[in-house]
Design an enzyme around this catalytic site. Structure first.
Site, PDB file in Angstrom:
ATOM      1  N   SER A 182       0.798  -1.229   0.000  1.00 58.20           N
ATOM      2  CA  SER A 182       0.000   0.000   0.000  1.00 58.20           C
ATOM      3  C   SER A 182       0.829   1.277   0.000  1.00 58.20           C
ATOM      4  O   SER A 182       0.341   2.324  -0.386  1.00 58.20           O
ATOM      5  CB  SER A 182      -0.940   0.006   1.201  1.00 58.20           C
ATOM      6  OG  SER A 182      -0.190  -0.068   2.397  1.00 58.20           O
ATOM      7  N   HIS A 210      -5.422  -4.409  -1.342  1.00 59.75           N
ATOM      8  CA  HIS A 210      -5.369  -3.310  -2.316  1.00 59.75           C
ATOM      9  C   HIS A 210      -5.441  -3.796  -3.762  1.00 59.75           C
ATOM     10  O   HIS A 210      -5.306  -3.001  -4.687  1.00 59.75           O
ATOM     11  CB  HIS A 210      -4.098  -2.478  -2.117  1.00 59.75           C
ATOM     12  CG  HIS A 210      -4.183  -1.526  -0.964  1.00 59.75           C
ATOM     13  ND1 HIS A 210      -4.768  -0.280  -1.051  1.00 59.75           N
ATOM     14  CD2 HIS A 210      -3.781  -1.654   0.319  1.00 59.75           C
ATOM     15  CE1 HIS A 210      -4.706   0.325   0.110  1.00 59.75           C
ATOM     16  NE2 HIS A 210      -4.108  -0.484   0.974  1.00 59.75           N
ATOM     17  N   LYS A 241     -12.137  -1.519   0.990  1.00 55.16           N
ATOM     18  CA  LYS A 241     -11.426  -0.650   0.051  1.00 55.16           C
ATOM     19  C   LYS A 241     -12.248  -0.544  -1.226  1.00 55.16           C
ATOM     20  O   LYS A 241     -13.266   0.137  -1.224  1.00 55.16           O
ATOM     21  CB  LYS A 241      -9.998  -1.152  -0.133  1.00 55.16           C
ATOM     22  CG  LYS A 241      -9.208  -0.854   1.153  1.00 55.16           C
ATOM     23  CD  LYS A 241      -7.855  -1.448   1.252  1.00 55.16           C
ATOM     24  CE  LYS A 241      -7.241  -0.985   2.576  1.00 55.16           C
ATOM     25  NZ  LYS A 241      -6.338  -1.953   3.174  1.00 55.16           N
TER      26      LYS A 241
HETATM   27  C1  LIG Z   1      -6.144  -2.242   4.641  1.00 59.63           C
HETATM   28  C2  LIG Z   1      -5.488  -3.538   4.782  1.00 59.63           C
HETATM   29  C3  LIG Z   1      -5.934  -4.468   5.707  1.00 59.63           C
HETATM   30  C4  LIG Z   1      -7.043  -4.161   6.684  1.00 59.63           C
HETATM   31  O1  LIG Z   1      -8.291  -4.203   6.090  1.00 59.63           O
HETATM   32  P1  LIG Z   1      -9.562  -3.726   6.949  1.00 59.63           P
HETATM   33  O2  LIG Z   1     -10.704  -4.383   6.276  1.00 59.63           O
HETATM   34  O3  LIG Z   1      -9.597  -2.239   6.887  1.00 59.63           O
HETATM   35  O4  LIG Z   1      -9.345  -4.220   8.335  1.00 59.63           O
HETATM   36  C5  LIG Z   1      -5.328  -5.699   5.759  1.00 59.63           C
HETATM   37  N1  LIG Z   1      -4.287  -5.989   4.951  1.00 59.63           N
HETATM   38  C6  LIG Z   1      -3.806  -5.119   4.056  1.00 59.63           C
HETATM   39  C7  LIG Z   1      -2.667  -5.496   3.175  1.00 59.63           C
HETATM   40  C8  LIG Z   1      -4.381  -3.854   3.946  1.00 59.63           C
HETATM   41  O5  LIG Z   1      -3.908  -2.974   3.069  1.00 59.63           O
END
Ligand SMILES: *Cc1c(COP(=O)(O)O)cnc(C)c1O
Length: 394
Positions: A182, A210, A241
């Site tokens: 990310s 992502h 996301k």
């Molecule tokens: C954002 C993210 C998460 C967390 O996801 P949520 O649903 O917001 O808890 C987990 N792993 C990665 C790689 C992320 O980028």
């Protein structure tokens, strides 16, 4: 303040002195290309709402209908009396969307990692972990009690070296990586990681938070991107996301999913996502399966924005996705850049140590299908103006 709690204020003061205290801005509007932030209308370059689904009319309608049909709360943890037909339908649809045998949903992507890793490995085992993996992978790994062997970021040769060094010292091995990282927007070399996991017979798990809704055909994610269907044991994802809601998912091999229903602790001891969340996600899958238009727009927007930024002379790193870092070096400069952008009506986060390495501070621009061309142009104008003013570009 009582004496036993004085340390808390000292810690907070320490953060403030070091410039590391996070002052969180408040949104007074829905997510979208534009936000009202601390009373000001600003162009949004911060959120993970890749496809604009967080406030999409079809999604909102689906959530409202689920509220009428099922009410708000799931009422209990799923293993007791909180599994509704809607939860099972979502799992079936997610598995089909991903082209895997089965799927199980969790309260968040973070919970999905906390559930999955300790269910797969324990004290006698080892986890081969990319050094830049997400915090939830790190926490899930620690919770498992397994030994953690880190390998250099996205580096198959180093991974292989680390696996060899650990040969014969463990019962089970688990190779785990973010799919899309990310902070830089680069993609894990999953095809090569798969070859290595196969050669050394270790389980392979990818966290595609992502990548879902972004890469692969019509947003089907990293496994689809590399054509590795049926080869990756566990795919973790988030519904928060690109999917625009809240929730987590684990997709893959049917036995592993069955095992997680028995041993995934956040599944067993914490209530599930609410019916409106679940229905919203089902509607998001409908939209993605019906048309690639949103995913295509996201990529067109990302290409347009990146090309213009490069032409202005900004260093946009080595992203292979719509995540666009603007490399600035030191954290105070990145923070100043972000403040100046905000004054120009553009909301874009500065990221510094410890989120990224020292000396690699940046502004991270999150492009969305919700941005119009004129939004992007307005953002570009602001970046150019601030970049010239601060001497980043000439
Ligand atoms: C954002 C993210 C998460 C967390 O996801 P949520 O649903 O917001 O808890 C987990 N792993 C990665 C790689 C992320 O980028």
């Amino acid at each position: 303040m009582t004496k036993r709690l004085e340390w808390v204020q000292q810690e907070l003061d320490g953060l403030k002195e070091a410039g590391l205290y996070n002052r969180i801005r408040t949104l007074e509007s829905p997510q979208g290309a534009w936000l009202t932030v601390d009373g000001k209308r600003v162009l949004n370059f911060c959120s993970n709402n890749y496809l604009g689904l967080a406030n999409h009319p079809v999604i909102i309608q689906a959530a409202k209908e689920a509220l009428d049909q099922y009410g708000l709360g799931p009422g209990a943890v799923r293993s007791i009396a909180g599994t509704m037909a809607l939860h099972l339908e979502l799992e079936k649809r997610l598995a089909a969307f991903k082209g895997v045998e089965a799927a199980i949903t969790f309260q968040s992507g973070f919970c999905a990692n906390l559930a999955t890793i300790p269910a797969l490995v324990g004290k006698e085992d080892v986890i081969f972990s990319d050094e830049l993996n997400h915090a939830s992978i790190i926490d899930g790994s620690r919770l498992s009690g397994a030994r953690i062997a880190r390998y250099a970021h996205a580096n198959p040769a180093d991974l292989e070296k680390v696996i060899r060094e650990n040969a014969g010292t463990y019962r089970r091995g688990l190779l785990v990586t973010d799919g899309v990282f990310s902070m830089d927007g680069d993609i894990a070399p999953l095809d090569q990681l798969y070859e290595i996991s196969n050669r050394y017979d270790v389980m392979l798990m990818v966290d595609d938070a992502h990548g879902e809704g972004v890469i692969g055909r019509g947003g089907r994610g990293i496994v689809d991107h590399f054509g590795l269907h049926g080869k990756v044991d566990v795919e973790v994802g988030t519904l928060s996301k690109a999917f625009g809601g809240v929730g987590g998912v684990v997709a893959g091999n049917a036995q592993i999913i069955d095992w997680l229903r028995q041993r995934g602790r956040p599944f067993l001891f914490s209530s599930a996502a609410t019916p409106p969340d679940v229905a919203a996600c089902l509607a998001a899958i409908d939209l993605l399966e019906a048309s690639t238009e949103l995913v295509d727009t996201l990529w067109e927007n990302a290409r347009y924005f990146k090309a213009a930024m490069k032409e202005y002379g900004f260093d946009t790193g080595h992203s292979a996705t719509p995540i666009t870092p603007i490399m600035l070096g030191e954290a105070p400069l990145a923070q100043q850049f972000s403040r100046e952008l905000f004054d120009e009506g553009v909301f874009a986060m500065a990221l510094g140590f410890p989120t990224v390495q020292k000396g690699k501070a940046r502004i991270r621009v999150m492009i969305s299908a919700a941005h119009s061309l004129s939004d992007l142009d307005q953002g570009l104008t602001a970046f150019k103006k601030v970049g010239l003013k601060l001497g980043i570009i000439h």
